[in-house]
Design an enzyme around this catalytic site. Structure first.
Site, PDB file in Angstrom:
ATOM      1  CE  LYS A 179     -72.466  23.182  82.202  1.00  0.00           C
ATOM      2  NZ  LYS A 179     -71.474  23.719  81.212  1.00  0.00           N
ATOM      3  N   GLY A 202     -72.739  14.900  81.215  1.00  0.00           N
ATOM      4  CA  GLY A 202     -71.617  14.907  80.301  1.00  0.00           C
ATOM      5  C   GLY A 202     -70.407  14.325  81.002  1.00  0.00           C
ATOM      6  CG  ASP A 220     -67.718  22.822  71.589  1.00  0.00           C
ATOM      7  OD1 ASP A 220     -67.531  22.035  70.654  1.00  0.00           O
ATOM      8  OD2 ASP A 220     -68.202  22.475  72.688  1.00  0.00           O
ATOM      9  CB  SER A 270     -71.039  18.985  84.468  1.00  0.00           C
ATOM     10  OG  SER A 270     -71.574  19.060  83.150  1.00  0.00           O
ATOM     11  CB  THR A 271     -74.946  15.762  86.578  1.00  0.00           C
ATOM     12  OG1 THR A 271     -74.644  16.331  87.863  1.00  0.00           O
ATOM     13  CG2 THR A 271     -74.278  14.405  86.453  1.00  0.00           C
ATOM     14  CB  VAL A 272     -77.376  19.744  83.359  1.00  0.00           C
ATOM     15  CG1 VAL A 272     -78.224  21.016  83.312  1.00  0.00           C
ATOM     16  CG2 VAL A 272     -75.996  20.027  82.779  1.00  0.00           C
ATOM     17  CG  LEU A 285     -82.799  19.364  83.308  1.00  0.00           C
ATOM     18  CD1 LEU A 285     -82.546  20.848  83.057  1.00  0.00           C
ATOM     19  CD2 LEU A 285     -84.212  18.994  82.878  1.00  0.00           C
ATOM     20  N   GLY A 286     -79.628  16.076  82.337  1.00  0.00           N
ATOM     21  CA  GLY A 286     -78.650  15.447  81.464  1.00  0.00           C
ATOM     22  C   GLY A 286     -77.300  15.329  82.141  1.00  0.00           C
TER      23      GLY A 286
END
Length: 448
Positions: free
Chosen positions: A106, A76, A211, A79-81, A73-74
């Site tokens: 995650k 950062g 945040d 991490s990856t999701v 899904l995405g």
């Protein structure tokens, strides 16, 4: 990208397609459509990217003997999701819209900072959801459903399972097909869920998010079939993957298609930087364009820092305007001095009471020993006003919104309205007119 087990005939058909470069992966008949490029791909674009810190996840893998990876899904920096299918649903939590159980998984990096953030998010989630409460804001906060660890070739990775959500709030503008901006009537209808979630955090859980941004207000699925259709598409049309540096890097597939129904609320997510509010806090928090003045001065901060943060996020959602950008027009370099000068123009000089609380070194960024602002030339001209920064609203609608925002954007933290107080603001209940960017027409925005 590898996908679910398919019939041998389908596998042969895919292999005959010369447009696809397919390599057979280690397990069974699953496939991985690969690409060849020397350019950075997906998380390889992260600054200081280290392939050894990311878990080498593959579509079709089952983690913790329970979660089969369906699609990425995405990603950062930490991490990856992934969307994962729960092959054995061992938790007692069952979401009413779920037919086939899916989670957003995650997979954090094995670095100390990423693991610290994951453990903080798990700890904060346990704190928020361990006590019995009837607070209406609880339903608008996404919790950790499950957690476990997996061993990668270079260390341990913490995995957090969440309810899968559709998309960030800021993407709603793209869904309309008219403008990239979220319409005021939509913001008004969704803000109650945001404010209730913050009130739940602040008053019930003693938690400060620290945040808040458009990415962290997520829209739920309007129909269970949206998620089912998405999973089917991923199996039939694998996303590209780059096999490099000892791990596969998949293309993210974050789009679930056009909305099929109405959205009545959003959920607050991402608590990796959240802190407890019942203890003194003085470290730097928040994205730099959103940082509250007491944070910049290291004057101590609490729940009201989230309220300041929310006020600035609203401008970006409504008008794609970074109200306190910290940048001189025509220049892209960010400066805290410029941002403080912008705050002076919009809010007036800061009260001496606030400056008296400041850390001396932090204060010296902006003021000399006589308490005089050192960079008056950076203060914008008189045209830089809240009204001129709100072109997406008109007339009384604009005036009511600005009064609403002023309750959040005040120098003194204790003078900001609480999330619960903002729920009763006249702007949320008003009938107004807004200007759709790029089209020039006005539209009524009545709440029903």
């Amino acid at each position: 990208m590898r996908y679910g087990l398919v019939a041998p005939a389908l596998c042969r058909a895919v292999l005959r397609n010369q447009r696809l470069r397919v390599q057979v992966c280690e397990r069974g008949l699953r496939k991985l459509s690969s690409i060849k490029t020397g350019r950075p791909f997906e998380e390889e674009n992260c600054r200081n990217y280290d392939p050894k810190s990311f878990y080498p996840a593959r579509i079709g893998d089952t983690l913790n003997s329970k979660y089969e990876l369906v699609s990425k899904l995405g990603w950062g920096t930490g991490s990856t999701v992934w969307l994962a299918r729960a092959t054995h649903w061992l938790t007692t939590v069952r979401l009413p819209w779920q037919n086939e159980h899916h989670v957003a998984l995650k997979i954090t990096n094995n670095t100390a900072s990423a693991q610290l953030a994951a453990r903080r998010e798990l700890d904060i989630s346990d704190q928020m959801f361990s006590a019995e409460t009837t607070h209406p804001g609880r339903q608008y906060v996404r919790s950790v459903i499950d957690s476990f660890e997996v061993e990668g070739p270079h260390g341990t990775h913490i995995c957090l399972a969440f309810e899968p959500l559709r998309q960030p709030l800021w993407m709603l503008g793209q869904q309309s097909g008219l403008t990239n901006l979220v319409q005021p009537r939509t913001i008004k209808s969704l803000l109650p869920s945001i404010l209730k979630s913050l009130d739940f955090l602040h008053s019930e859980c003693q938690v400060i998010h620290t945040d808040l941004k458009g990415d962290h207000f997520m829209i739920p699925f309007e129909d269970s079939k949206v998620l089912e259709d998405y999973a089917t598409r991923q199996e039939a049309n694998p996303a590209p993957c780059q096999e490099r540096n000892g791990r596969p890097v998949y293309e993210s597939r974050s789009s679930f298609g056009h909305l099929r129904g109405d959205i009545g609320y959003v959920k607050l997510t991402d608590f990796g930087l959240a802190v407890r509010g019942n203890v003194p806090n003085n470290h730097l928090i928040q994205p730099r364009e959103y940082t509250a003045p007491e944070v910049m001065l290291k004057a101590g901060w609490s729940y009201s820092a989230d309220i300041w943060n929310l006020g600035l996020v609203l401008w970006e959602l409504l008008g794609d305007i970074n109200l306190l950008s910290g940048r001189v027009p025509g220049h892209c370099k960010f400066s805290n001095k410029t941002r403080w000068a912008q705050m002076i123009r919009l809010l007036g000089p800061p009260p001496s009471e606030l400056l008296a609380r400041a850390d001396r070194e932090a204060l010296s960024q902006f003021y000399d020993d006589q308490g005089v602002f050192k960079y008056p030339e950076l203060i914008p001209d008189e045209l830089f006003t809240l009204s001129n920064s709100t072109p997406m609203l008109e007339g009384q609608e604009r005036a009511l919104f600005i009064e609403f925002a002023k309750k959040m954007l005040t120098w003194m933290p204790e003078q900001r309205a609480t999330a619960k107080e903002l729920l009763d603001d006249p702007w949320l209940k008003s009938v107004g007119r807004h200007r759709a960017a790029g089209f020039g027409y006005l539209e009524d925005t009545r709440l029903t």
